[in-house]
Design a protein around this motif. Sequence first.
Motif, short mmCIF file in Angstrom:
data_model
loop_
_atom_site.label_atom_id
_atom_site.label_comp_id
_atom_site.label_asym_id
_atom_site.label_seq_id
_atom_site.Cartn_x
_atom_site.Cartn_y
_atom_site.Cartn_z
N SER A 1 0.89 -1.04 0.12
CA SER A 1 -0.02 -0.05 -0.02
C SER A 1 0.80 1.17 0.02
O SER A 1 1.99 1.36 0.66
N PRO A 2 0.42 2.14 -0.56
CA PRO A 2 1.28 3.62 -0.60
C PRO A 2 1.40 4.07 0.78
O PRO A 2 2.22 4.80 0.88
N SER A 3 0.69 3.82 1.56
CA SER A 3 0.93 4.31 2.95
C SER A 3 1.61 3.44 3.93
O SER A 3 1.91 3.74 4.98
N SER A 4 2.11 2.41 3.40
CA SER A 4 3.03 1.47 4.14
C SER A 4 4.32 2.15 4.40
O SER A 4 4.99 2.98 3.71
N SER A 5 4.78 1.95 5.77
CA SER A 5 6.27 2.34 6.11
C SER A 5 7.09 1.28 5.41
O SER A 5 6.65 0.20 5.06
N PRO B 1 7.23 -11.53 4.81
CA PRO B 1 5.84 -11.81 5.22
C PRO B 1 5.01 -12.48 4.26
O PRO B 1 4.93 -11.98 3.01
N LYS B 2 4.14 -13.17 4.64
CA LYS B 2 3.18 -14.08 3.64
C LYS B 2 2.25 -13.24 3.23
O LYS B 2 1.36 -13.60 2.15
N ASP B 3 1.78 -12.36 3.70
CA ASP B 3 0.65 -11.36 3.45
C ASP B 3 0.92 -10.37 2.30
O ASP B 3 0.16 -9.67 1.84
N ILE B 4 2.28 -10.18 1.90
CA ILE B 4 2.82 -9.28 0.93
C ILE B 4 2.44 -9.78 -0.58
O ILE B 4 2.83 -10.77 -0.94
N GLN B 5 1.92 -8.81 -1.32
CA GLN B 5 1.76 -9.40 -2.87
C GLN B 5 3.18 -9.22 -3.42
O GLN B 5 3.61 -8.10 -3.52
N CYS B 6 3.62 -10.37 -4.07
CA CYS B 6 5.00 -10.32 -4.77
C CYS B 6 5.01 -11.34 -5.61
O CYS B 6 4.07 -12.36 -5.85
#
Length: 131
Positions: A22-26, A57-62
Motif C-alpha cells: 500500500s502507498p501508506s505502508s512504511s 511476510p506471507k501477506d505481501i503481494q509478490c
Amino acid sequence: MAKSATLTLDLLKENFVICRLSPSSSLPSWAFTGPFYSITKTNDELSIITMDNNQLPKDIQCERNWKCFKLLGPFPFDITGVLTSVLNPLAKADVGILAISTFDTDYVMVKDNNLQVAIDVLKQHGHTINV
C-alpha cells in the motif's frame, strides 16, 4: 547510441522478488537486503525490488524468481537507445522485462524461466553477458 552499438551486461547472481505494498505502508526492514534493491513510491503503490531471501511476510503481494542484468555504464543522460538495444531483442523473443534506471546505468530484470532465452537472444544481438 548507434543501432549497431553493443553493450556489456553483468548478470547479478541473486534471485529477486518484486513486491507491491500500500502507498501508506512504511518501509519494511526486509526491503534493504542484498547488494541491490529498489524502492519506488507513487500515489498508487509502494513497490519494492529486493533479494529474495524467503523471509518475506506471507501477506505481501509478490512476484518471485526474477534475475537481474546490470548494463555496464555509466551512460550520459543525453545518449539514446541504450535500453532499446536490450529491450527490443527481448520483446521480439517474447521475454517480459522490468526495467530500472539509476543515475549511472540501467538494470533489466527477467523471470528466471526466461533467463537462458534472454542470454541467448542478447548474445545473438552482439551483447556481452558476464555470468
